[in-house]
Write an enzyme that holds these catalytic residues in place. Sequence first.
Site, short mmCIF file in Angstrom:
data_model
loop_
_atom_site.label_atom_id
_atom_site.label_comp_id
_atom_site.label_asym_id
_atom_site.label_seq_id
_atom_site.Cartn_x
_atom_site.Cartn_y
_atom_site.Cartn_z
CG ASP A 204 86.31 25.93 43.40
OD1 ASP A 204 87.33 25.27 43.73
OD2 ASP A 204 86.31 26.73 42.45
CG ASP A 206 88.52 24.33 40.39
OD1 ASP A 206 87.85 25.35 40.17
OD2 ASP A 206 89.22 24.18 41.41
CG ASP A 289 84.71 27.38 38.93
OD1 ASP A 289 83.64 28.02 38.89
OD2 ASP A 289 85.72 27.77 39.56
P1 GTP Z 1 90.54 25.96 46.37
O1 GTP Z 1 89.43 25.91 45.38
O2 GTP Z 1 90.38 27.07 47.34
O3 GTP Z 1 90.79 24.65 47.04
O4 GTP Z 1 91.91 26.29 45.59
P2 GTP Z 1 92.18 26.22 44.05
O5 GTP Z 1 93.65 26.24 43.86
O6 GTP Z 1 91.43 25.10 43.42
O7 GTP Z 1 91.63 27.63 43.55
P3 GTP Z 1 90.55 28.00 42.44
O8 GTP Z 1 89.43 27.06 42.38
O9 GTP Z 1 90.20 29.43 42.69
O10 GTP Z 1 91.36 27.98 41.09
C1 GTP Z 1 91.95 26.81 40.55
C2 GTP Z 1 92.89 27.19 39.46
O11 GTP Z 1 92.16 27.68 38.36
C3 GTP Z 1 93.86 28.30 39.86
O12 GTP Z 1 95.13 28.01 39.37
C4 GTP Z 1 93.37 29.53 39.17
O13 GTP Z 1 94.43 30.34 38.75
C5 GTP Z 1 92.64 28.94 38.00
N1 GTP Z 1 91.50 29.77 37.62
C6 GTP Z 1 90.44 30.12 38.34
N2 GTP Z 1 89.60 30.88 37.64
C7 GTP Z 1 90.16 31.00 36.42
C8 GTP Z 1 89.81 31.64 35.23
O14 GTP Z 1 88.78 32.28 35.12
N3 GTP Z 1 90.64 31.49 34.16
C9 GTP Z 1 91.80 30.76 34.25
N4 GTP Z 1 92.59 30.64 33.20
N5 GTP Z 1 92.16 30.16 35.36
C10 GTP Z 1 91.37 30.27 36.42
MN MN Z 2 89.32 25.14 43.34
MN MN Z 3 87.56 27.34 40.94
#
Ligand code: GTP
Ligand code: MN
Ligand code: MN
Length: 365
Positions: A204, A206, A289
């Site tokens: 995704d 972020d 996100d």
């Molecule tokens: P990929 O998206 O698979 O490439 O990996 P990513 O490391 O970007 O994972 P992800 O998008 O799921 O999450 C990114 C970071 O945001 C991670 O460290 C999560 O712990 C954090 N995160 C995701 N959702 C939430 C949430 O609802 N609250 C908080 N505080 N952190 C979040």
């Molecule tokens: Mn991510």
């Molecule tokens: Mn995410």
Amino acid sequence: RVTTLAPHRWQMAPYACQRRTPLLHSNQPLTEALETLAEEAGFSGSEGRSLAFTRAASVLKALPGRLSTLEELGPLPGIGEHSRRVIQDVLEDGVCAEVERVKLSERYQTMKLFTKIFGVGVRTASRWYQEGLRTLVDLQERGTKLTRQQQAGLRHYDDLNTPVERGEAESISRAVQGAVQRCLPGTSVTLAGGFRRGKPHGHDVDLLLTHPEAGREAGLLSRVVSWLDSQDLILYQHSQENSYALQEGPEPPGGRDVMDRFERCFSIFRLEVQGGPGAARGWKAVRVDLVVAPISQFPFALLGWTGSRHFERELRRFASHERKMVLNSHALYDSRRNLFLPAVSEEEIFQHLGLEYVPPAQRNT
Ligand code: GTP
Ligand code: MN
Ligand code: MN
């Protein structure tokens, strides 16, 4: 940090947030095996077992070289009995029978299929499995009740399970940039998550939004999302209002992975593409996100949203067990002195914790 003791003996700090973990490491087959077992344990609701395998994999990712014998591991922290057996099998035979069995099992494969639907977690997937559902077609044919989010997840299943390239993430970041400039000039948009850690692709995008003047960011998200929607850039979204107030005090220590309480939006974007899987129709669905943080909380939000998930978990565990502090994506609270420790940068948060700074590219644990 890692230092070599004897010619073939590694020593390592116990918390993942005390180590540097680059994206590429030398023990891929081993970490893949351990992470499969971590995933499978998670599917069975065994969080403790899952964490044990994740910890073992995390240690191997921080090793400066390829492991060739189990003896080299010595008394490394966080590698239990079971993990050692898995490592030994892979070192000796190239594969571990237990892992291969898991990968072939109907339950593992079905759980994987279902949890890859946006909006479906382990509990829902597990219930469906128990009800005898096995395929995505089963879900439709048996008229399984789905939330609006899950319906969108199913509709865009293939796109959402195609990795997002860095260029695509940057293009979405620019689109959001354009939208915020219309809604609230001066707002900054920061690419967090795996891309900030240097990953070439992700599941995704972020994006973290903030404005240099405190308070101006309030209500920003809904205006940005409306604008993007009016440009036909959004296929799905659900938003959550800010529900965090510092006066309430910090989250209780030791609580489970608390979702933060920022204004945030879980969405699916419609991204125009030239090549790749969506080329024929000219667009591709991408999970995005969006999170809005007030400027005073921005460094905490950035640290919290850069990940990896395990790095974050270890930071919080270190803070609470070693420092009696509570860290989340909003603030850092010192329970001994009963005060919040403000920060204007990630570096300052590491300083408060008495940790050496770990740059994003070294947080791939
Ligand atoms: P990929 O998206 O698979 O490439 O990996 P990513 O490391 O970007 O994972 P992800 O998008 O799921 O999450 C990114 C970071 O945001 C991670 O460290 C999560 O712990 C954090 N995160 C995701 N959702 C939430 C949430 O609802 N609250 C908080 N505080 N952190 C979040
Ligand atoms: Mn991510
Ligand atoms: Mn995410």
